[in-house]
Design a protein around this motif. Structure first.
Motif, mmCIF file in Angstrom:
data_model
loop_
_atom_site.group_PDB
_atom_site.id
_atom_site.type_symbol
_atom_site.label_atom_id
_atom_site.label_comp_id
_atom_site.label_asym_id
_atom_site.label_seq_id
_atom_site.Cartn_x
_atom_site.Cartn_y
_atom_site.Cartn_z
ATOM 1 N N LEU A 359 0.828 -1.209 0.000
ATOM 2 C CA LEU A 359 0.000 0.000 0.000
ATOM 3 C C LEU A 359 0.859 1.254 0.000
ATOM 4 N N LEU A 375 -8.103 4.679 1.813
ATOM 5 C CA LEU A 375 -8.416 3.416 2.474
ATOM 6 C C LEU A 375 -9.747 3.529 3.205
ATOM 7 N N VAL A 385 -10.059 -0.245 -1.037
ATOM 8 C CA VAL A 385 -8.928 0.626 -1.322
ATOM 9 C C VAL A 385 -9.159 1.257 -2.683
#
Length: 392
Positions: A359, A375, A385
């Motif tokens: 991420l 998120l 996401v």
């Protein structure tokens, strides 16, 4: 005043000059007319009296000839006060127009500065002072369509860009600090393991207490720790490369791009259920395809680790932005995950294959592409996401 304030500098200056000249001319003309009238009124009651005039016919001149001496002429002239008033009118006809011109120019300059120049100049001076003091938390309030308004607008854009760059720099420094702390923490474990095994070998090899099997097991464990170190260092190197990479946007046909996305999903899903939903009204998008697929791959790999039965991938575009949303039906993000998961090397379940950079890499690539990473948890259950890319 509003016309002068909103007009261009050249036009407003010309308008101010014309108004000033018209007013000066009107006042001057009025002053001259009134002064002339005053002189006429002063002279109106004055006369000349001639007594005992002798008239004789002059044949040569074919007319009358008047013979009189000076004592026969009586002139009622102006007294001192009337003389002062009379010649004062001449002064007024000459001096007052000059005064009107000087006063008009000075007044026009003062009014023009106050209406047209004072506010934007003060605004720019205050803005430059704040920028010099590294205070970017302000806004240029002057709004006009003239050159000064455009200059203030350009200065406001510069302020926003400086503010954005400062925030990006501070964020980069913060992320770098977190990265260094994470690297130092994560490298400690394999180094401690290696040191423990080395101490074990150092104590036992001289005493011949190790069998061949024990020695091989120890070496295999040390090789595993060394391999983890190599992979970790390689991840750090990849992150540093991405921080310095350049985005290369190219025009991509939407239909072909969606086919490639679908093909990429098929290669990753194996026997998992992944649904693709697309809503892109544009015929083409301006995007860096390698960045797009790197983000999609990382998001899908994360979702595949935590999914239960299904993953939904949504691809859309609107307002010059490209959206990729990946939803899974897993346990979702915790409060700590929502605030920390985009940091490099963050993860509660790090292992030999996962270092917690997925991420973080997506966030970095989105920011490089002019967007951001969001998120969240969707309504039912599981994580959601969303990667947003600028396609201008």
């Amino acid at each position: 005043m509003d016309k002068i304030k909103n007009a261009s500098i050249k036009r407003s200056m010309t308008l101010t000059f014309i108004i000033t000249m018209c007013m000066t001319g009107a006042f001057s003309g009025g002053t001259i007319f009134l002064a002339n009238q005053a002189q006429q009124n002063i002279l109106r009651n004055k006369y000349m009296l001639i007594r005992s005039a002798d008239y004789q016919w002059d044949q040569e001149a074919d007319g009358y000839r008047i013979d009189m001496d000076e004592s026969a002429v009586e002139w009622h002239g102006l007294n001192m006060a009337e003389n002062i008033a009379y010649y004062g009118c001449y002064f007024a006809m000459i001096g007052l127009p000059v005064f009107y011109m000087i006063a008009g120019i000075g007044g026009a300059a003062a009014v023009y500065y106050r209406v047209k120049l004072r506010v934007p100049i003060l605004e720019m001076q205050k803005g430059m002072k704040r920028i010099q003091d590294n205070n970017l938390d302000f806004r240029m309030e002057y709004c006009s369509k003239d050159e000064l308004g455009q200059l203030c607008g350009s200065m406001e854009k510069m302020r926003k860009e400086l503010c954005h760059n400062h925030k990006a720099l501070w964020e980069m420094l913060r992320q770098r600090k977190l990265l260094n702390a994470s690297v130092a923490h994560d490298l400690r474990t394999p180094i401690t393991v290696l040191r423990g095994y080395l101490d074990f070998l150092e104590r036992n090899i001289p005493q011949d207490k190790l069998t061949e099997e024990m020695l091989m097991d120890t070496i295999a464990s040390m090789q595993g720790a060394v391999l983890r170190l190599e992979r970790y260092v390689e991840c750090v190197r990849d992150v540093e490369k991405m921080e310095g990479m350049e985005i290369k946007r190219e025009r991509q046909e939407t239909a072909l791009l969606l086919k490639e996305i679908e093909s990429n999903i098929c290669q990753l899903k194996e026997d998992k259920k992944i649904d693709l939903l697309a809503d892109i009204p544009l015929r083409s998008v301006n995007i860096d395809k390698s960045v797009l697929f790197r983000i999609l791959e990382n998001l899908l790999q994360n979702a595949l680790r935590y999914m239960k039965e299904q993953i939904i991938v949504e691809v859309s575009a609107r307002d010059h932005l490209f959206f990729i949303s990946v939803k899974d039906d897993g346990k979702g993000f915790s409060e700590e995950d929502l605030s920390q998961a985009v940091n490099m090397f963050y993860g509660k379940e790090k292992g030999s294959e996962h270092f917690g950079i997925g991420l973080g890499v997506c966030r970095l690539l989105c920011e490089k592409h002019g967007g951001f990473l969001k998120l969240g948890n969707h309504e039912n259950s599981g994580a959601c996401v969303t990667a947003v890319l600028d396609i201008l």
